[in-house]
Design a protein around this motif. Structure first.
Motif, PDB file in Angstrom:
ATOM      1  N   ALA B  14       0.834  -1.205   0.000  1.00 34.76           N
ATOM      2  CA  ALA B  14       0.000   0.000   0.000  1.00 34.76           C
ATOM      3  C   ALA B  14       0.871   1.257   0.000  1.00 34.76           C
ATOM      4  O   ALA B  14       0.679   2.170  -0.820  1.00 34.76           O
ATOM      5  N   LEU B  15       1.869   1.244   0.889  1.00 33.23           N
ATOM      6  CA  LEU B  15       2.725   2.423   1.022  1.00 33.23           C
ATOM      7  C   LEU B  15       3.531   2.664  -0.266  1.00 33.23           C
ATOM      8  O   LEU B  15       3.519   3.771  -0.837  1.00 33.23           O
ATOM      9  N   ALA B  16       4.208   1.595  -0.715  1.00 33.40           N
ATOM     10  CA  ALA B  16       5.041   1.750  -1.920  1.00 33.40           C
ATOM     11  C   ALA B  16       4.174   2.086  -3.125  1.00 33.40           C
ATOM     12  O   ALA B  16       4.548   2.919  -3.953  1.00 33.40           O
ATOM     13  N   GLY B  17       3.023   1.437  -3.227  1.00 35.06           N
ATOM     14  CA  GLY B  17       2.126   1.674  -4.363  1.00 35.06           C
ATOM     15  C   GLY B  17       1.683   3.121  -4.428  1.00 35.06           C
ATOM     16  O   GLY B  17       1.743   3.754  -5.495  1.00 35.06           O
ATOM     17  N   VAL B  18       1.284   3.648  -3.292  1.00 31.47           N
ATOM     18  CA  VAL B  18       0.793   5.037  -3.255  1.00 31.47           C
ATOM     19  C   VAL B  18       1.944   6.009  -3.551  1.00 31.47           C
ATOM     20  O   VAL B  18       1.818   6.927  -4.367  1.00 31.47           O
ATOM     21  N   LEU B  19       3.096   5.773  -2.887  1.00 35.46           N
ATOM     22  CA  LEU B  19       4.220   6.703  -3.062  1.00 35.46           C
ATOM     23  C   LEU B  19       4.711   6.747  -4.502  1.00 35.46           C
ATOM     24  O   LEU B  19       4.891   7.817  -5.091  1.00 35.46           O
ATOM     25  N   TYR B  20       4.924   5.559  -5.092  1.00 35.01           N
ATOM     26  CA  TYR B  20       5.425   5.521  -6.467  1.00 35.01           C
ATOM     27  C   TYR B  20       4.413   6.163  -7.429  1.00 35.01           C
ATOM     28  O   TYR B  20       4.786   6.919  -8.323  1.00 35.01           O
ATOM     29  N   SER B  21       3.132   5.830  -7.244  1.00 30.67           N
ATOM     30  CA  SER B  21       2.114   6.393  -8.149  1.00 30.67           C
ATOM     31  C   SER B  21       2.064   7.914  -8.025  1.00 30.67           C
ATOM     32  O   SER B  21       2.008   8.644  -9.019  1.00 30.67           O
ATOM     33  N   LEU B  22       2.107   8.366  -6.767  1.00 28.98           N
ATOM     34  CA  LEU B  22       2.010   9.804  -6.504  1.00 28.98           C
ATOM     35  C   LEU B  22       3.191  10.566  -7.123  1.00 28.98           C
ATOM     36  O   LEU B  22       3.005  11.565  -7.835  1.00 28.98           O
ATOM     37  N   GLY B  24       5.072   9.539  -9.468  1.00 31.35           N
ATOM     38  CA  GLY B  24       4.971   9.423 -10.930  1.00 31.35           C
ATOM     39  C   GLY B  24       4.072  10.516 -11.469  1.00 31.35           C
ATOM     40  O   GLY B  24       4.405  11.187 -12.461  1.00 31.35           O
ATOM     41  N   ILE B  25       2.958  10.732 -10.809  1.00 29.52           N
ATOM     42  CA  ILE B  25       2.003  11.768 -11.252  1.00 29.52           C
ATOM     43  C   ILE B  25       2.649  13.159 -11.145  1.00 29.52           C
ATOM     44  O   ILE B  25       2.506  13.995 -12.033  1.00 29.52           O
ATOM     45  N   PHE B  43      13.053  17.195  -5.370  1.00 23.83           N
ATOM     46  CA  PHE B  43      13.779  16.907  -6.625  1.00 23.83           C
ATOM     47  C   PHE B  43      12.888  16.253  -7.686  1.00 23.83           C
ATOM     48  O   PHE B  43      13.299  15.325  -8.379  1.00 23.83           O
ATOM     49  N   VAL B  44      11.652  16.704  -7.789  1.00 20.02           N
ATOM     50  CA  VAL B  44      10.743  16.135  -8.791  1.00 20.02           C
ATOM     51  C   VAL B  44      10.987  16.842 -10.125  1.00 20.02           C
ATOM     52  O   VAL B  44      10.783  18.042 -10.233  1.00 20.02           O
ATOM     53  N   PRO B  45      11.453  16.122 -11.141  1.00 20.46           N
ATOM     54  CA  PRO B  45      11.749  16.772 -12.430  1.00 20.46           C
ATOM     55  C   PRO B  45      10.515  16.784 -13.330  1.00 20.46           C
ATOM     56  O   PRO B  45       9.530  16.095 -13.062  1.00 20.46           O
ATOM     57  N   GLY B  46      10.606  17.518 -14.393  1.00 23.34           N
ATOM     58  CA  GLY B  46       9.554  17.457 -15.406  1.00 23.34           C
ATOM     59  C   GLY B  46       9.914  16.343 -16.377  1.00 23.34           C
ATOM     60  O   GLY B  46      10.666  16.547 -17.308  1.00 23.34           O
ATOM     61  N   ASP B  47       9.396  15.166 -16.132  1.00 29.14           N
ATOM     62  CA  ASP B  47       9.818  13.993 -16.896  1.00 29.14           C
ATOM     63  C   ASP B  47       8.598  13.093 -17.113  1.00 29.14           C
ATOM     64  O   ASP B  47       8.259  12.268 -16.251  1.00 29.14           O
ATOM     65  N   ILE B  48       7.950  13.277 -18.265  1.00 26.98           N
ATOM     66  CA  ILE B  48       6.694  12.552 -18.503  1.00 26.98           C
ATOM     67  C   ILE B  48       6.918  11.040 -18.563  1.00 26.98           C
ATOM     68  O   ILE B  48       6.240  10.276 -17.865  1.00 26.98           O
ATOM     69  N   LEU B  49       7.899  10.613 -19.372  1.00 25.68           N
ATOM     70  CA  LEU B  49       8.100   9.162 -19.540  1.00 25.68           C
ATOM     71  C   LEU B  49       8.599   8.516 -18.249  1.00 25.68           C
ATOM     72  O   LEU B  49       8.150   7.437 -17.867  1.00 25.68           O
ATOM     73  N   GLY B  50       9.538   9.194 -17.580  1.00 24.95           N
ATOM     74  CA  GLY B  50      10.027   8.681 -16.292  1.00 24.95           C
ATOM     75  C   GLY B  50       8.886   8.599 -15.289  1.00 24.95           C
ATOM     76  O   GLY B  50       8.802   7.650 -14.491  1.00 24.95           O
TER      77      GLY B  50
END
Lengths: 673, 153
Positions: B14-22, B24-25, B43-50
């Motif tokens: 649950a934790l990893a799923g939410v964090l990675y999805s968030l 990613g968004i 350090f969130v970049p503007g990276d659509i594919l990543g």
């Protein structure tokens, strides 16, 4: 006295034959092609106990009823060349499937030894296999090995020596039900009475006839006694018999496995766990695309410092050499022609090596087979087979080995379509053109432009496949049958060897074809056109309309003028057919950029070409005729000049049309001018 | 089939799923020009594919969570494979950092005013969570064929 023998390594694909081959032969190996076909033939030598063994690594095959080119080659070698010993490498984690080939090799009456490979993996899974009991049951020597570590190799060599000196018996271990046995014996008596079949074991040949093996039936038709054979075969239902024979072989295998193995089925194995995720209906493709993106990201970003190192090295070398040579034309030839030309190609070696390394990691781990499996559904929608996917991915590295990799596709139409569309995959050689032009005209958006070109190549390939499948190569879809190998930890050494083997081709090309190409361009650019009174290699001639190359280019210019290209681009594209890398080298020479790659970029950006024409040039380079090496391989793999010419004309026409649309539509809309 | 996962695996998924999805968004949002305000702090970049890749990893964890909640024991596969995937991506981002660092020594002029932290990515610090998970479950992590070559037979 040393005796010479031939040992063939046979087995299903991905069972570790090559690891065992490498462990036996070490550095004493050479690679060539099988006579008449471009399927790799690995041979090596090893002396052991007074026997000089020539080891032949056969292509992977699931059975001796051959369908694909690889399987036909493996079978023909065993039957026609009659090696002294056949070592069947068996994957201990997948015994049932692997032993099917064993039953057929035993029926063939070859001197067989089983190398029970990957025993470490089967142990890790919790399986217990009693090799001695297996040997007792099959009456064939069984040796446990771990090819990747070289374990058990000495024991295997000892067993080969023993088996070679052992008197041969050819008793049948596998018997079938009475009905099959009766028909088989009838056929055997016909075969034994005809000297035409003396070369083949009659038991094996009769069973192949009963299984309806097309190649064997074709061979039988060449004999005088085919009428008698046909009479017997007409009495039976070949499809039913084929299924019954396979069923009875599997029953025998299962009986043996119950006695010699304790297969752990209590827990979900690691392979099963990974497969649950990577072959999942919803997640399989997104996970695969994410991994591909990761591979490309590493390829194009981690390579940057190494590219810069090479760039700096060649820049300084060219400068130093030019300063040392006092004869101006010679300094120009060496500096601006040879060093700058080859350097502009070698700069992309880190990208190529890294991409091949990533693809090797995916192949060696067993993931690429899953990729083919998950892509099958998608591929069948465009009229292709899941197995077509692997050559297409390899095409991003180099189209030449990719086209050769299509030989694993059984269906002729699927194979032909895959060969014809593979050149639309942007190979590493096109990358220099993209990087140069995208860098010159699109600055920070260069990455997006390059990615779009890769995507355009894929789109064109998909649409072309669909078109061909619906028109010139119409036919039924073939089902996807492919064994998914167990996952393995890819070794750094193994992947590095694969990377080097493929990268070496690129290096060799840089050292030969490309060097010759750039020198050729330099010469033509330096030679005054006939009738002019100019001096060889003078500034007035070099790369101008006064040179021979200028005359050729002006002759071609009307063809490319509607695309926004001048005569220099026409010449660069012409030389690009020799090798795509030469496009950049030629442009460097013709635009007088000298030894520095950045100069050419600046010259182009300063107005030598519009951004729109630059975009059109990238599209043209992506789609037009592939390089000479690729054309040669298309001819050899299709065996037809007709299809080779079709690919060249189809690709070049598409290239012209797309570049025309980009330039004309863009100009009318006032974009990128 | 017998299962040996506990609530810890469910919580981790649950934790990893939410964090990675968030995250990613957030990456995708920055990529399409939406200012999340996290570029400087996290350090969130503007990276659509990543960003899409991070969402895929998050979805793998959440799919496992869904299966485990439905009583499908084999759902734990998604947690373990999600950990593997996130470690692969962590390695990719570290390689990219290493490449940029090396490049800054080779062509220093191109990197004037540049800091190594510019290449730091959420995939790296999120990967630490996966390292913790991997260390915690190393004994029950039954991906033997993938991770272990045992000696002797």
């Amino acid at each position: 006295m040393t005796e010479k023998i031939t040992v063939a390594l046979a087995g299903n694909p991905n069972v570790g034959k090559t690891s065992i081959f490498n462990a036996i032969t070490g550095s004493k190996q050479h690679v060539g092609n099988w006579p008449g076909v471009t399927v790799e033939r690995k041979m090596g030598k090893r002396v052991h106990n007074d026997l000089e063994m020539e080891i032949v690594d056969l292509p992977g095959t699931y059975s001796l009823t051959a369908y694909s080119l690889d399987e036909i080659i493996a079978r023909d070698f065993i039957i026609e060349e009659k090696p002294d010993i056949v070592v069947q490498v068996v994957d201990a984690t997948n015994l049932e499937r692997n032993l099917y080939l064993t039953t057929q090799l035993m029926e063939l009456g070859v001197n067989l030894i089983i190398a029970l490979n990957m025993t470490d993996l089967s142990l890790a899974k919790g399986d217990r296999i009693d090799a001695d009991k297996m040997q007792e049951f099959l009456e064939v020597p069984v040796v446990s090995t771990i090819g990747s570590k070289g374990n058990g190799i000495e024991g295997l060599l000892d067993e080969i020596t023993k088996e070679f000196h052992r008197p041969q018996e050819t008793d049948n271990v596998f018997t079938y039900d009475d009905a099959i046995e009766k028909i088989s014996q009838d056929l055997e008596s016909v075969l034994e009475s005809d000297p035409f079949f003396i070369h083949y074991p009659s038991r094996w040949f009769s069973l192949k006839l009963l299984e309806g093996d097309e190649n064997i039936i074709r061979k039988a038709k060449e004999s005088d006694s085919y009428h008698g054979i046909e009479k017997i075969l007409n009495k039976v239902d070949a499809e039913l018999l084929e299924a019954k024979i396979a069923d009875q072989r599997y029953k025998t295998i299962q009986t043996m496995l119950r006695q010699v193995c304790n297969i752990n089925t209590c827990s979900l194995s690691g392979s099963d766990m990974v497969d649950r995720v990577v072959t999942n209906k919803y997640l399989g493709i997104p996970v695969f695309l994410s991994l591909m993106w990761a591979a490309f990201e590493v390829t194009f970003t981690f390579a940057t410092p190494f590219m810069n190192m090479i760039d700096i090295f060649f820049g300084r070398l060219a400068e130093a050499v030019t300063n040392v040579i006092s004869v101006p034309w010679l300094a120009s030839l060496v500096g601006e022609g040879m060093i700058a030309g080859v350097g502009s190609v070698l700069i992309f070696l880190p990208n190529i090596l890294l991409l091949f390394f990533m693809i090797s990691l995916m192949e060696d781990s067993g993931y690429m087979a899953r990729a083919a499996f998950i892509m099958d559904k998608l591929m069948s929608r465009i009229g292709l087979h899941g197995k077509s996917f692997i050559p297409l991915v390899m095409g991003f590295g180099c189209n030449v080995p990719a086209i050769m990799a299509t030989r694993t596709i059984e269906d002729t139409r699927d194979r032909l379509i895959t060969i014809l569309i593979t050149p639309f995959m942007s190979c590493g050689a096109r990358l220099p053109v993209y990087v140069l032009l995208a860098g010159a005209f699109f600055g920070r958006d260069a990455g997006v432009v390059i990615f779009s070109l890769y995507a355009l190549g894929i789109l064109i390939a998909v649409v072309s496949a669909k078109l061909m499948r619906g028109t010139v190569l119409r036919g039924e879809d073939t089902p996807f049958i492919m064994e998914l190998p167990s996952y393995r930890v890819p070794t750094l050494k193994g992947s590095a060897i694969h990377m080097w083997e493929r990268g070496r081709i690129y290096l060799k090309k840089a050292g030969t074809i490309i060097l010759i190409g750039v020198v050729g361009v330099w010469l033509l650019a330096s030679m005054p056109a006939p009738g002019s009174n100019a001096v060889f290699a003078s500034d007035a001639v070099y790369g101008t309309t006064q040179s021979v190359i200028g005359v050729i280019g002006q002759f071609m210019e009307p063809l490319v003028a509607p695309l926004g290209f001048d005569w220099k681009i026409a010449v660069a594209l012409l030389f690009g057919v020799v090798a795509k890398e030469i496009v950049v080298g030629s442009m460097g020479v013709l635009y007088g950029a000298g030894e520095n790659e950045d100069n050419l970029s600046q010259i182009l950006a300063a107005g030598a070409m519009t951004p729109l024409a630059g975009l059109g040039l990238m599209v043209f380079t992506l789609l037009y005729a592939p390089c000479f090496a690729c054309i040669g391989v298309i001819k050899r793999e299709t065996g037809s000049w007709k299809w080779t010419m079709f690919q060249l004309l189809y690709g070049t026409s598409l290239a012209w049309i797309f570049a025309f649309i980009v330039y004309q539509a863009g100009s009318r809309m006032g974009l990128l001018v | 089939m017998e299962c040996n996962y506990s609530n810890k695996e469910v919580l981790f998924a649950a934790l990893a799923g939410v964090l990675y999805s968030l995250f990613g968004i957030f990456n995708i949002a920055e990529g399409i020009g939406v200012n999340t305000g996290l570029a400087g702090i996290l350090f969130v970049p503007g990276d659509i594919l990543g960003g899409i890749c991070l969402v895929v990893i998050g979805t793998v964890f959440l799919y496992g969570l869904k299966e485990m909640r439905q009583g499908i024991n084999a759902g734990v596969s998604f947690v373990y494979v999600g950990i593997l995937l996130s470690l692969v991506f962590m390695a990719v981002y570290l390689l990219i950092m290493a490449g940029s660092l090396l490049d800054s020594f080779i062509v220093p002029d191109d990197y004037e005013g540049w800091s190594i932290m510019e290449t730091f990515r959420p995939g790296i610090y999120l990967g630490l969570l996966s390292i913790a998970g991997m260390l915690y479950w190393k004994d029950s992590f039954s991906l033997h064929e993938v991770l272990v070559f045992r000696e002797g037979y």
